[in-house]
Design a protein around this motif. Structure first.
Motif, PDB file in Angstrom:
ATOM      1  N   GLN A 325     -13.251  -0.164  -3.217  1.00 49.35           N
ATOM      2  CA  GLN A 325     -14.368   0.196  -2.159  1.00 49.35           C
ATOM      3  C   GLN A 325     -13.778   0.577  -0.958  1.00 49.35           C
ATOM      4  N   GLY A 326     -12.594   0.078  -0.619  1.00 45.03           N
ATOM      5  CA  GLY A 326     -12.058   0.724   0.776  1.00 45.03           C
ATOM      6  C   GLY A 326     -11.436   2.184   0.775  1.00 45.03           C
ATOM      7  N   ALA A 327     -11.565   2.920  -0.360  1.00 42.71           N
ATOM      8  CA  ALA A 327     -10.938   4.170  -0.571  1.00 42.71           C
ATOM      9  C   ALA A 327     -11.112   4.912   0.539  1.00 42.71           C
ATOM     10  N   PRO A 328     -12.292   4.988   1.336  1.00 40.08           N
ATOM     11  CA  PRO A 328     -12.127   6.160   2.330  1.00 40.08           C
ATOM     12  C   PRO A 328     -11.348   5.836   3.373  1.00 40.08           C
ATOM     13  N   LEU A 329     -10.419   4.568   3.494  1.00 42.45           N
ATOM     14  CA  LEU A 329      -9.418   4.399   4.470  1.00 42.45           C
ATOM     15  C   LEU A 329      -8.121   4.772   4.094  1.00 42.45           C
ATOM     16  N   ALA A 330      -7.693   5.378   2.777  1.00 43.52           N
ATOM     17  CA  ALA A 330      -6.764   5.872   2.111  1.00 43.52           C
ATOM     18  C   ALA A 330      -5.935   6.874   3.372  1.00 43.52           C
ATOM     19  N   ARG A 331      -4.543   6.734   3.343  1.00 41.67           N
ATOM     20  CA  ARG A 331      -3.846   7.531   4.016  1.00 41.67           C
ATOM     21  C   ARG A 331      -2.760   8.069   3.253  1.00 41.67           C
ATOM     22  N   ALA A 332      -2.433   9.400   3.538  1.00 46.06           N
ATOM     23  CA  ALA A 332      -1.568  10.012   2.831  1.00 46.06           C
ATOM     24  C   ALA A 332      -0.202  10.006   3.610  1.00 46.06           C
ATOM     25  N   LEU A 333       0.751   9.121   3.317  1.00 42.16           N
ATOM     26  CA  LEU A 333       1.961   8.783   3.754  1.00 42.16           C
ATOM     27  C   LEU A 333       3.004   8.806   2.722  1.00 42.16           C
ATOM     28  N   PRO A 334       4.458   8.856   2.989  1.00 44.61           N
ATOM     29  CA  PRO A 334       5.498   8.201   2.096  1.00 44.61           C
ATOM     30  C   PRO A 334       5.113   6.536   2.134  1.00 44.61           C
ATOM     31  N   ALA A 335       5.655   6.033   1.026  1.00 41.56           N
ATOM     32  CA  ALA A 335       5.236   4.627   0.964  1.00 41.56           C
ATOM     33  C   ALA A 335       5.829   3.626   1.952  1.00 41.56           C
ATOM     34  N   ALA A 336       7.212   4.139   2.324  1.00 43.84           N
ATOM     35  CA  ALA A 336       7.832   3.300   3.457  1.00 43.84           C
ATOM     36  C   ALA A 336       7.183   3.238   4.813  1.00 43.84           C
ATOM     37  N   GLU A 337       6.666   4.416   5.156  1.00 41.19           N
ATOM     38  CA  GLU A 337       5.964   4.818   6.454  1.00 41.19           C
ATOM     39  C   GLU A 337       4.654   4.098   6.524  1.00 41.19           C
ATOM     40  N   LEU A 338       3.852   4.048   5.240  1.00 39.34           N
ATOM     41  CA  LEU A 338       2.690   3.071   5.113  1.00 39.34           C
ATOM     42  C   LEU A 338       2.819   1.861   5.407  1.00 39.34           C
ATOM     43  N   ILE A 339       4.118   1.082   4.770  1.00 33.37           N
ATOM     44  CA  ILE A 339       4.374  -0.542   5.133  1.00 33.37           C
ATOM     45  C   ILE A 339       4.679  -0.476   6.297  1.00 33.37           C
ATOM     46  N   GLY A 340       5.293   0.588   7.130  1.00 35.50           N
ATOM     47  CA  GLY A 340       5.757   0.311   8.837  1.00 35.50           C
ATOM     48  C   GLY A 340       4.241   0.453   9.473  1.00 35.50           C
ATOM     49  N   LEU A 341       3.578   1.253   8.931  1.00 33.68           N
ATOM     50  CA  LEU A 341       2.138   1.158   9.774  1.00 33.68           C
ATOM     51  C   LEU A 341       1.450  -0.122   9.618  1.00 33.68           C
ATOM     52  N   LEU A 342       1.469  -0.437   8.266  1.00 33.16           N
ATOM     53  CA  LEU A 342       0.369  -1.706   7.807  1.00 33.16           C
ATOM     54  C   LEU A 342       1.088  -2.901   8.678  1.00 33.16           C
ATOM     55  N   ALA A 343       2.261  -2.933   8.665  1.00 27.68           N
ATOM     56  CA  ALA A 343       3.091  -4.104   9.775  1.00 27.68           C
ATOM     57  C   ALA A 343       2.739  -3.952  11.092  1.00 27.68           C
ATOM     58  N   ARG A 344       2.714  -2.722  11.629  1.00 22.57           N
ATOM     59  CA  ARG A 344       2.124  -2.620  13.140  1.00 22.57           C
ATOM     60  C   ARG A 344       0.806  -2.816  13.278  1.00 22.57           C
ATOM     61  N   GLU A 345      -0.113  -2.405  12.212  1.00 24.36           N
ATOM     62  CA  GLU A 345      -1.385  -2.965  12.364  1.00 24.36           C
ATOM     63  C   GLU A 345      -1.777  -4.294  12.582  1.00 24.36           C
TER      64      GLU A 345
END
Length: 350
Positions: A325-345
């Motif tokens: 149900q959180g699908a609208p929040l998906a972001r198209a990034l390389p997986a490593a970049e997504l992990i970095g972004l999640l950590a910063r958030e």
């Protein structure tokens, strides 16, 4: 020592296994970024699992998770299967195709796959996880002797207690918001449809196993909220579908950024088990179907055939486009970049 510390992870994040979407490249990228990458081997055999595990190890020295399907082996019902094929025939004909003349159990359950067990014991991946139930005590004991940390998906406190009694090391609390197949041990039993945060808090307070929250979590703020409720980590699946390393096809990716992402549906029509999917042609048809589908994964055999026929004619709306149900929040990034972004958030929301 927590499971995060014991695995040497920098971030309390697990990339969900997602058969058909996750890849060894994705798992390795996530693990290299300090989280726990995962591959799903429930849709392959022992040789396929070996190849996938070796592919991950060729790309990372970090820990990773190997996920298995532990469903009750399907019982064929020719009458029910014939009726289902007859009902689907007009859909096939609309794309100049015919349905299969018979259906088969396309995925072998780990509960009866001795070759898979032998392969896993030999290769001893750092983490092994189970979906749809628990393997037998002999398999659990063998994997623990091999040094594997064992996780199991649960959807209720009752299932959590069963996992604890079986010797599972940590539980994945799958809320009703989650994309893909419900991990319920018995798909025919009443489902309380507990949400991720209610289930996480219940299990953190009442079950003496580490809890991983899963379902609807898409960003660092969601991860932080899960940790505040007592989870030791969060498992994210839909968040990784749009990643570069994902094997999701073009139609799946397009649907994830369409209005369908705001209208996910729980359906049995595609595979025979309840699963949350982006709203598409198949979920709409399933909502109107008067018949119950054959057992999982027998129904999935014809579901995949229909998708293949429709895609050949340019229609992508019959795919298993699993998403939470959180699908609208998906972001198209390389997986490593997504992990970095999640950590910063996570840090910014602390």
């Amino acid at each position: 020592m927590s499971i995060i510390e014991s695995l040497g992870l920098s971030h309390p994040i697990i990339q969900a296994p997602m058969a058909g979407v996750s890849t060894p490249a994705m798992a390795a990228a996530v693990s290299n970024a300090g989280a726990l990458g995962s591959i799903a081997v429930g849709a392959t055999d022992a040789a396929g699992a070996r190849a996938m595990i070796e592919a991950v190890r060729a790309q990372t020295s970090g820990p990773f998770n190997v996920n298995l399907f532990t469903h009750r082996p399907a019982r064929s019902d020719p009458v029910r299967e014939g009726a289902w094929l007859a009902t689907l025939t007009p859909l096939f004909q609309a794309y100049d195709a015919q349905p299969p003349t018979g259906l088969r159990e396309i995925y072998r359950s780990f509960v009866e796959d001795d070759a898979m067990l032998s392969t896993l014991v030999e290769l001893a991946p750092p983490v092994v996880s189970f979906h749809f139930g628990l393997p037998n005590p002999t398999s659990i004991a063998a994997l623990k002797r091999a040094g594997c940390l064992l996780l199991a998906t649960v959807t209720s406190p009752v299932e959590a207690r069963a996992a604890r009694e079986a010797g599972i090391d940590a539980i994945v609390a799958q809320g009703y918001e989650a994309g893909g197949h419900r991990g319920a041990f018995d798909p025919e039993a009443p489902d309380d449809q507990l949400g991720t945060f209610a289930l996480t808090r219940l299990l953190a307070a009442q079950c003496d196993l580490p809890v991983v929250a899963a379902g609807g979590i898409m960003d660092g703020q969601g991860i932080r909220a899960a940790l505040a409720l007592g989870a030791v980590a969060a498992q994210l699946g839909t968040a990784f579908i749009a990643c570069t390393e994902s094997s999701a096809d073009a139609a799946y990716r397009a649907a994830l950024t369409s209005p369908a992402a705001h209208h996910t549906a729980m359906t049995r029509a595609i595979s025979g088990r309840p699963a949350r999917c982006l709203a598409n042609r198949f979920t709409a048809w399933g909502a109107e179907a008067a018949l119950q589908p054959p057992a999982y994964p027998i129904a999935y055999d014809v579901g995949k055939a229909l998708n293949t026929a429709a895609k050949a004619k340019g229609e992508g709306g019959f795919g298993a486009q699993w998403a939470g149900q959180g699908a609208p929040l998906a972001r198209a990034l390389p997986a490593a970049e997504l992990i970095g972004l999640l950590a910063r958030e996570m840090q910014e929301s602390a």
